[in-house]
Enzyme design. Structure first.
Site, mmCIF file in Angstrom:
data_model
loop_
_atom_site.group_PDB
_atom_site.id
_atom_site.type_symbol
_atom_site.label_atom_id
_atom_site.label_comp_id
_atom_site.label_asym_id
_atom_site.label_seq_id
_atom_site.Cartn_x
_atom_site.Cartn_y
_atom_site.Cartn_z
ATOM 1 N N ARG A 61 2.384 -1.444 -26.273
ATOM 2 C CA ARG A 61 2.330 -0.131 -26.247
ATOM 3 C C ARG A 61 3.509 0.648 -26.908
ATOM 4 O O ARG A 61 3.387 1.932 -26.820
ATOM 5 C CB ARG A 61 2.047 0.321 -24.811
ATOM 6 C CG ARG A 61 3.070 0.161 -23.838
ATOM 7 C CD ARG A 61 2.621 0.226 -22.413
ATOM 8 N NE ARG A 61 3.805 -0.073 -21.576
ATOM 9 C CZ ARG A 61 4.202 -1.005 -21.203
ATOM 10 N NH1 ARG A 61 3.750 -2.215 -21.734
ATOM 11 N NH2 ARG A 61 5.375 -1.202 -20.379
ATOM 12 N N ILE A 98 21.849 5.998 -17.692
ATOM 13 C CA ILE A 98 22.133 7.342 -17.444
ATOM 14 C C ILE A 98 22.620 7.806 -16.207
ATOM 15 O O ILE A 98 23.519 9.015 -16.252
ATOM 16 C CB ILE A 98 20.780 8.377 -17.676
ATOM 17 C CG1 ILE A 98 21.079 9.694 -17.924
ATOM 18 C CG2 ILE A 98 19.906 8.203 -16.335
ATOM 19 C CD1 ILE A 98 21.662 10.258 -19.082
ATOM 20 N N ASN A 120 11.473 5.395 -12.904
ATOM 21 C CA ASN A 120 11.892 5.139 -11.509
ATOM 22 C C ASN A 120 12.242 6.251 -10.943
ATOM 23 O O ASN A 120 13.049 7.108 -11.698
ATOM 24 C CB ASN A 120 13.026 3.913 -11.313
ATOM 25 C CG ASN A 120 14.219 4.275 -12.205
ATOM 26 O OD1 ASN A 120 14.978 4.945 -11.735
ATOM 27 N ND2 ASN A 120 14.260 3.672 -13.431
ATOM 28 N N ALA A 123 16.559 7.289 -11.069
ATOM 29 C CA ALA A 123 17.066 7.868 -12.376
ATOM 30 C C ALA A 123 16.324 9.355 -12.497
ATOM 31 O O ALA A 123 17.171 10.138 -12.845
ATOM 32 C CB ALA A 123 16.728 6.936 -13.407
ATOM 33 N N ARG A 124 15.373 9.264 -12.178
ATOM 34 C CA ARG A 124 14.671 10.584 -12.115
ATOM 35 C C ARG A 124 15.412 11.848 -11.435
ATOM 36 O O ARG A 124 15.707 12.952 -11.733
ATOM 37 C CB ARG A 124 13.361 10.608 -12.005
ATOM 38 C CG ARG A 124 12.343 9.996 -12.860
ATOM 39 C CD ARG A 124 10.610 9.942 -12.376
ATOM 40 N NE ARG A 124 9.845 9.736 -13.297
ATOM 41 C CZ ARG A 124 9.046 8.879 -13.487
ATOM 42 N NH1 ARG A 124 8.971 7.817 -12.223
ATOM 43 N NH2 ARG A 124 8.270 8.780 -14.324
ATOM 44 N N CYS A 175 11.520 -8.192 10.521
ATOM 45 C CA CYS A 175 11.058 -9.188 11.487
ATOM 46 C C CYS A 175 9.596 -9.678 11.061
ATOM 47 O O CYS A 175 9.348 -10.903 11.286
ATOM 48 C CB CYS A 175 10.822 -8.473 12.842
ATOM 49 S SG CYS A 175 12.266 -8.053 13.609
#
Ligand SMILES: Nc1ncnc2c1ncn2[C@@H]1O[C@H](COP(=O)(O)OP(=O)(O)OP(=O)(O)O)[C@@H](O)[C@H]1O
Ligand SMILES: [Zn+2]
Length: 703
Positions: A61, A98, A120, A123-124, A175
């Site tokens: 992509r 960044i 993520n 970073a945003r 736990c």
């Protein structure tokens, strides 16, 4: 293919397009689309940053990359590719993060527009804060499967990225992961921790027991034990799936009241018989012997990679077949042990890598919309930059691309873009450490990069390495951070400031998170689905099982208390916090099924706003009766009895009689018929527990 902007844009915009400096953050699925669009439309001044290199899995992509580019930095490769479409563009590419301090305000201030094409939250949030701080318009974007979104962010004009709370990734209590997994995901997380423990960099999440042959010897970490045994797959299998489980089974009461009880795997599986398994059948469920063979084989291969690693450790990666086999095999073997459904390689990979398939057309649509928004921003048409959504399914009008009616206004309670906002931090101040605060709350949840933290003018965390504060191992209460304390957090880099208010809250069950954040104190208890049975839960403190009873005290009852007794030390509470809380630590429980428990501590907030632990005898026994003998008496004679139905009673044999009655409808009462001490606790039958009233006046004996 060079773009000809004359004719495409009105004259006033031609120069804007040619000269406006634009920063693109991220050159992945969306970033490649945006960069291609910008270049083909004739934008002349671009900078692109990405911290990653190209992987084979990106090629389906991210069309600016080809097989030859695998392993090369995304930003430089993307630049080279698009320059072939239009060589007249100035593109500056950065291979970096960044969030690195070198990309501070001086860097951001160069741009007319910033475009986020990230994957993520951390970073945003960071870019959001940098753009607010430098007052630069930001276009934020994202896709998830067939859906996507483009959002415009401008200081004082629109919502910012942090105005609306984002779903917090589910945090699983350690736990549960270590001792009582109930779902496949618990075993997957455990398997990833096990990988880090055996092959990764230092990890705090230890899931396999430390080893020692002899009690007098120092314990070996699982990593050192594995090394000492030359990563022998069979021995590791026995240690992890037999000895560790045996250890868990011998842990007092761990599985007594739980429906899950692990079973040790029989040695029969360790006779060196290898079960063949086919690597390519990722959607098939294998047999236990096959998973065991896969576990042992993967250890042999990973050990070779570890030996070759220059760093001396390995980072888990879903795209490495051996790492993935290790996680699949470990997950499923553990699932068998705990009676949990087994999952296929394919399913475990999706869950372990948090994978939702990326759809190239969704990225292309969002990439197109970003550039349309970008043009509007540069033209100053901010009101036309409403949020645009790409829907996974058409709406009732058959539309898949829809937009908001107006640009949403900033939220007045936002802790990032409004000066009014503050955060309530709910934690158990007795156990929550400053290190957890920095790592879990500030860095992981609030995405703060370089925190400076002040409490009542006192610095507790500093971004300056020269400041040696050394408070990390201290708990909040040890560092005098208590219920009602105000914490100021500052990030110089992001120009981000937030005020936090500490709300002490017992962590009463393993299922509860270590901390919670709220917009105001009222929400803290609303979140609890307050069931007495659930709340009277066991906790592990310093290796001991403790039972806790929670008693809530409304403000009205404080006033009442203050009027009733001048000596009352419970009457004052921080104004913003409209209620105080009493926690009765009912002491170590010897047997979970036994209802006879011994009260050891009562904790509450005193006048000077400190959270104090009050010994039971000082809380309930009058001053004049406290000689050495009856002090002991008082200590030992407290008892809560639970008869077959629902009534229970606290008896103090020495002086006073206490009684808690809980009728069938839920009323209960503590009465002290002595003259000087009164303790009463009522719950109205018709109300739920939020209306619990506590009334208390007490002797002057506590310090
Ligand atoms: N802090 C950061 N600084 C710079 N670039 C970042 C930062 N965080 C993430 N990125 C980049 O943002 C891009 C996001 O692209 P995308 O969502 O397509 O993810 P991907 O890593 O390319 O694909 P996948 O995660 O599906 O394998 C990635 O190329 C990633 O390297
Ligand atoms: Zn905001």
């Amino acid at each position: 293919m060079a773009a000809n902007i004359v004719g495409a844009f009105k004259p006033s915009m031609q120069n804007v397009v040619k000269t406006s400096k634009i920063l693109l953050v991220g050159a992945g699925g969306i970033g490649c689309e945006v960069l291609k669009n910008l270049v083909l439309m004739g934008f002349g001044e671009l900078e692109v940053i990405d911290l990653d290199t190209i992987e084979i899995s990106n090629l389906n992509r991210q069309f600016l990359f080809s097989k030859d580019s695998v392993g090369k930095p995304k930003s430089h490769t993307a630049k080279e590719s698009v320059l072939r479409f239009n060589p007249n563009v100035n593109i500056n590419s950065h291979y970096g993060d960044i969030m690195d301090t070198k990309y501070g305000s001086a860097f951001f201030n160069k741009f007319k527009l910033v475009i986020n094409a990230l994957d993520n939250k951390r970073a945003r949030s960071h870019v959001n804060r940098m753009c607010l701080s430098c007052d630069i318009p930001l276009i934020e974007s994202g896709t998830m499967g067939y859906s996507g979104q483009v959002e415009f962010i401008k200081k004082d004009f629109s919502l910012c990225y942090e105005c609306s709370p984002k779903p917090v990734p589910k945090d699983y209590p350690m736990c549960t992961i270590r001792n009582t997994p109930k779902e496949p995901i618990h075993c997957i997380i455990w398997a990833k921790f096990l990988f880090s423990q055996l092959f990764g960099e230092n990890t705090e999440e230890l899931v396999s027991m430390e080893e020692t042959e002899d009690e007098t010897e120092e314990k070996l970490s699982a990593r050192d034990w594995a090394k000492a045994n030359n990563y022998d797959g069979q021995k590791l299998f026995k240690k992890i799936f037999y000895d560790d489980i045996d250890y868990l089974l011998n842990m007092r009461d761990l599985y007594k009241s739980k429906s899950i009880k692990p079973r040790k795997l029989d040695y029969v599986y360790l006779n060196g018989v290898k079960s063949e398994y086919a690597h390519e059948e990722e959607s098939k469920i294998l047999t236990l012997p096959q998973y065991i063979s896969m576990f042992i084989d993967s250890i042999t291969s990973i050990k070779e990679k570890l030996d070759q690693s220059k760093k001396g450790y390995l980072n888990w990666d879903k795209d490495d077949d051996d790492f993935m086999n290790f996680v699949v095999a470990s997950t499923n073997i553990r699932s068998v042990i705990f009676g949990i459904e087994i999952k296929s390689h394919f399913n475990i990979k999706s869950m372990a890598g948090n994978i939702i398939p990326a759809i190239p057309t969704a990225n292309a649509i969002i990439g197109g919309q970003i550039v349309i928004h970008g043009l509007r921003v540069l033209e100053g048409k901010y009101p036309r930059c409403q949020t645009v959504y790409l829907r996974g399914m058409p709406n009732h009008k058959g539309e898949i691309i829809v937009k908001d009616k107006i640009v949403q206004k900033p939220s007045p309670t936002c802790t990032t873009c409004s000066t009014e906002g503050h955060i309530v931090l709910a934690v158990n101040t007795f156990t929550f450490t400053i290190r957890q605060f920095e790592d879990l709350v500030l860095r992981q949840r609030l995405n703060i990069v370089a925190p400076d933290v002040l409490i009542d003018g006192r610095m507790i965390i500093s971004s300056d390495e020269d400041d040696e504060l050394d408070l990390y191992s201290k708990t909040f209460s040890e560092a005098n951070i208590l219920h009602g304390s105000k914490i100021s957090v500052d990030d110089f880099l992001q120009n981000y400031r937030v005020q936090m208010l500490v709300h002490h809250k017992m962590k009463v069950s393993d299922e509860q998170p270590e901390f919670e954040l709220f917009n105001n104190s009222d929400d803290v208890d609303k979140e609890d689905d307050f069931e007495q049975e659930e709340y009277d839960d066991e906790c592990h403190i310093d290796g001991e099982d403790h039972k806790f009873i929670y008693v809530k005290q409304e403000e009205s009852s404080n006033e009442e208390m203050a009027n009733e007794s001048d000596e009352d030390n419970f009457s004052s509470v921080e104004e913003e916090l409209e209620e105080t809380e009493l926690f009765v630590d009912a002491g170590a429980v010897n047997d979970a099924s036994e209802t006879c428990i011994k009260i050891t501590n009562v904790c509450s907030i005193t006048e000077d706003n400190t959270l104090s632990i009050i010994e039971e005898q000082s809380a309930e026994v009058p001053a004049d009766s406290q000689d050495e003998n009856n002090e002991d008496d008082a200590k030992d004679n407290f008892e809560i009895e639970d008869d077959a139905k629902d009534n229970f009673e606290i008896e103090d044999g020495a002086k006073d009689n206490f009684e808690i009655e809980d009728d069938a409808k839920g009323d209960f009462e503590i009465e002290d018929d002595g003259n000087e001490t009164n303790l009463e606790l009522k719950r109205k039958a018709e109300d739920n527990v939020d209306t619990t009233e506590t009334k208390k006046s007490r002797s002057s004996t506590d310090e």
